[in-house]
Design a protein around this motif. Structure first.
Motif, short mmCIF file in Angstrom:
data_model
loop_
_atom_site.label_atom_id
_atom_site.label_comp_id
_atom_site.label_asym_id
_atom_site.label_seq_id
_atom_site.Cartn_x
_atom_site.Cartn_y
_atom_site.Cartn_z
N MET A 89 -20.53 -3.19 -57.36
CA MET A 89 -21.95 -3.12 -56.99
C MET A 89 -22.77 -2.64 -58.18
SD MET A 89 -22.40 -3.74 -53.71
CE MET A 89 -21.44 -3.85 -52.22
N HIS A 90 -22.26 -1.60 -58.83
CA HIS A 90 -22.93 -1.03 -59.99
C HIS A 90 -22.03 -1.16 -61.21
CE1 HIS A 90 -25.20 1.42 -56.86
NE2 HIS A 90 -26.16 0.84 -57.56
N ALA A 91 -22.57 -1.70 -62.29
CA ALA A 91 -21.84 -1.69 -63.55
C ALA A 91 -22.15 -0.36 -64.25
CB ALA A 91 -22.30 -2.84 -64.42
N ALA A 138 -33.29 -4.09 -59.52
CA ALA A 138 -33.56 -2.66 -59.66
C ALA A 138 -32.75 -2.05 -60.80
CB ALA A 138 -33.23 -1.94 -58.36
N HIS A 139 -31.92 -2.87 -61.45
CA HIS A 139 -31.09 -2.36 -62.55
C HIS A 139 -31.24 -3.19 -63.83
CE1 HIS A 139 -29.06 0.75 -60.30
NE2 HIS A 139 -28.86 -0.10 -59.30
N PRO A 140 -32.47 -3.26 -64.36
CA PRO A 140 -32.62 -3.93 -65.66
C PRO A 140 -31.89 -3.13 -66.73
CG PRO A 140 -34.63 -2.76 -65.10
CD PRO A 140 -33.73 -2.65 -63.91
N PHE A 143 -30.50 8.14 -54.19
CA PHE A 143 -31.55 7.53 -55.01
C PHE A 143 -31.13 7.49 -56.48
CE2 PHE A 143 -33.80 8.36 -51.24
CZ PHE A 143 -34.92 7.55 -51.23
N HIS A 144 -31.44 6.38 -57.14
CA HIS A 144 -31.28 6.34 -58.59
C HIS A 144 -32.43 7.13 -59.22
CE1 HIS A 144 -28.10 3.40 -58.47
NE2 HIS A 144 -28.84 2.55 -57.80
N GLY A 145 -32.21 7.62 -60.42
CA GLY A 145 -33.25 8.40 -61.08
C GLY A 145 -33.48 7.94 -62.51
N ASN A 201 -38.19 1.41 -53.88
CA ASN A 201 -37.58 2.75 -53.80
C ASN A 201 -36.13 2.75 -54.25
OD1 ASN A 201 -36.30 1.48 -51.73
ND2 ASN A 201 -36.55 3.14 -50.27
N THR A 202 -35.74 1.75 -55.03
CA THR A 202 -34.34 1.72 -55.44
C THR A 202 -34.12 2.42 -56.78
OG1 THR A 202 -34.02 -0.32 -54.21
CG2 THR A 202 -32.39 0.19 -55.87
N SER A 203 -35.01 2.17 -57.72
CA SER A 203 -34.85 2.84 -59.02
C SER A 203 -36.17 2.79 -59.78
CB SER A 203 -33.74 2.18 -59.84
OG SER A 203 -34.16 0.90 -60.24
N SER A 213 -34.20 5.66 -55.22
CA SER A 213 -33.37 4.54 -54.80
C SER A 213 -32.28 4.73 -53.78
CB SER A 213 -32.74 3.91 -55.97
OG SER A 213 -31.70 3.15 -55.52
N SER A 214 -31.44 3.75 -53.65
CA SER A 214 -30.38 3.86 -52.67
C SER A 214 -29.12 3.17 -53.14
CB SER A 214 -30.81 3.25 -51.35
OG SER A 214 -31.21 1.94 -51.53
N PHE A 215 -28.00 3.62 -52.59
CA PHE A 215 -26.69 3.08 -52.93
C PHE A 215 -26.61 1.67 -52.41
CE2 PHE A 215 -22.50 3.23 -54.20
CZ PHE A 215 -21.73 2.65 -53.25
N LEU A 241 -26.00 -9.44 -55.42
CA LEU A 241 -25.87 -9.19 -56.86
C LEU A 241 -26.83 -8.07 -57.24
CD1 LEU A 241 -25.68 -12.12 -59.45
CD2 LEU A 241 -25.58 -9.69 -59.92
N HIS A 242 -26.35 -6.86 -57.13
CA HIS A 242 -27.21 -5.69 -57.27
C HIS A 242 -27.35 -5.22 -58.72
CE1 HIS A 242 -29.13 -1.97 -56.10
NE2 HIS A 242 -28.17 -1.25 -56.66
N ASP A 243 -26.36 -5.50 -59.54
CA ASP A 243 -26.36 -4.97 -60.90
C ASP A 243 -25.61 -5.93 -61.81
OD1 ASP A 243 -26.74 -3.25 -63.03
OD2 ASP A 243 -25.45 -1.65 -62.27
FE LIG Z 1 -28.21 0.59 -57.36
#
Ligand SMILES: [Fe+2]
Length: 386
Positions: free
Chosen positions: A194-196, A79-81, A373-375, A31-33, A2-4, A128-130
């Motif tokens: 952006m990220h919780a 990308a962040h369920p 990248f997220h993993g 390719n985000t997570s 993934s990506s930031f 709204l990414h997360d």
């Molecule tokens: Fe993210």
């Protein structure tokens, strides 16, 4: 993967406009997570359906194809369920530049999708990414990065941009809502995430606590990420009065915060976050004690990777994931670290409980894993279900 602070939507739309792909065949970068739920492993990019993938016997990743959950997933998937560790339900959403700008939904433990809940109280398209999950609520944000599709269509600017006229908001919707009638929004001035990292409900029944890196100087996030500062905050929301209180946990520039996944939606103590120096490069990782509360005393362990070495998002893996009595931090922190001096990339395993996040294993990799990248760590028993 993934990506930031992703610009997937922007880059994908540009690519599609150039006619390089037939969107009907899928257009997401996936390719985000990664996410594992309903006995499937998905590669995710927030602008498209998830792509089902599996690990082959020789270690390759095989793409099985876009997955629409028997025609029930009518658009993209975040990308962040969030997966509830107790119910194994998966909570998710999609957002976009046309109304409804936000749609909420969830999947049962078997991966069956429940109906969409369109959120029309999100009145303007927003990045709204997360989001965050508690025992009873899904929590969305409406930050000062908005979308203006007209600007892009008429080539008068970028799809996404900073909107100084907006006051950031937090929206609470009951987990199993069938519509948005019970959704409540609260103004949260100055809080753009952006990220919780996590959220939970306190015992009084009225108070929700959320942990997230607040992006300071968010106006620079799309073009000059090096100018932003992400500060992990503990945000307390009183659902009765609407009061939103913000307290910094650390003054450091921290993003990609993670927890022990067994504590998603539940009160937890430890957060592991990557140290931006500056973003999007990460020089190390810290362990924060968010129960130290208010103000700057939260760092309990630090690992710096060394000169010229930059890591990615940490991932916490419990030593005994099936032991409910195990301590929250009894496990390993995983990350990829690239040495720009030698061009070598290592997979690091750190002891999350040790005071210096001691490296207990380092594996040289044959290729580089790009920054940002997220993993996901997938247990062998889960891989065998694919
Ligand atoms: Fe993210």
């Amino acid at each position: 993967m993934s990506s930031f602070p992703t610009c997937d939507n922007v880059s994908n739309l540009i690519t599609n406009n150039a006619g390089q792909y037939n969107p009907a065949n899928g257009f997401g970068l996936a390719n985000t997570s990664l996410a594992f739920f309903g006995n499937r492993l998905y590669a995710l990019g927030e602008s498209d359906l998830p792509y089902s993938v599996r690990l082959t016997s020789n270690g390759d990743i095989e793409t099985l194809g876009r997955h629409d959950f028997n025609g029930k997933l009518l658009g993209s998937l975040t990308a962040h369920p969030k997966i509830d560790p107790e119910t194994s339900e998966t909570f998710a959403f999609r957002y976009g530049p046309v109304s409804p700008f936000l749609t909420y939904f969830y999947f049962d433990a078997n991966g069956n999708k429940h109906p969409d809940v369109p959120i029309f109280s999100m009145t303007r398209p927003s990045f709204l990414h997360d989001f965050a999950l508690t025992k009873n609520y899904a929590i969305f944000t409406d930050i000062q990065i908005g979308m203006n599709p007209m600007k892009m269509i008429f080539r008068k600017g970028a799809l996404m941009g900073y909107d100084p006229t907006k006051v950031p908001r937090l929206g609470f919707i009951p987990r199993y809502a069938k519509d948005e009638s019970e959704m409540k929004w609260f103004d949260a001035p100055g809080f753009n995430f952006m990220h919780a990292i996590n959220a939970w409900e306190e015992d009084d029944g009225n108070t929700v606590v959320m942990i997230a890196p607040n992006i300071l100087f968010i106006e620079h996030v799309l073009e000059r990420m090096d100018l932003i500062h992400a500060m992990v905050e503990k945000v307390t929301i009183n659902l009765k009065t609407g009061l939103v209180k913000r307290d910094p946990i650390s003054t450091r520039n921290l993003e990609f915060g993670v927890i022990n996944p067994a504590f998603v939606g539940k009160k937890n103590k430890y957060v592991y976050a990557a140290i931006g120096d500056p973003l999007p490069k990460f020089t190390g990782v810290v362990k924060l004690d968010v129960s130290n509360g208010e103000c700057r005393g939260g760092t309990v362990a630090t690992r710096i990777y060394g000169p010229g070495c930059y890591g990615g998002e940490p991932f916490f893996v419990a030593k005994e994931p099936d032991n409910p009595e195990a301590e929250e931090d009894d496990g390993y922190l995983l990350s990829y670290v690239h040495d720009e001096n030698t061009e070598e990339t290592r997979f690091l395993v750190m002891d999350a409980k040790s005071p210096e996040l001691e490296i207990v294993a380092a594996v040289n990799l044959p290729g580089r894993v790009p920054y940002g990248f997220h993993g996901l760590f997938v247990r062998e028993s889960d891989l065998n279900k694919l």
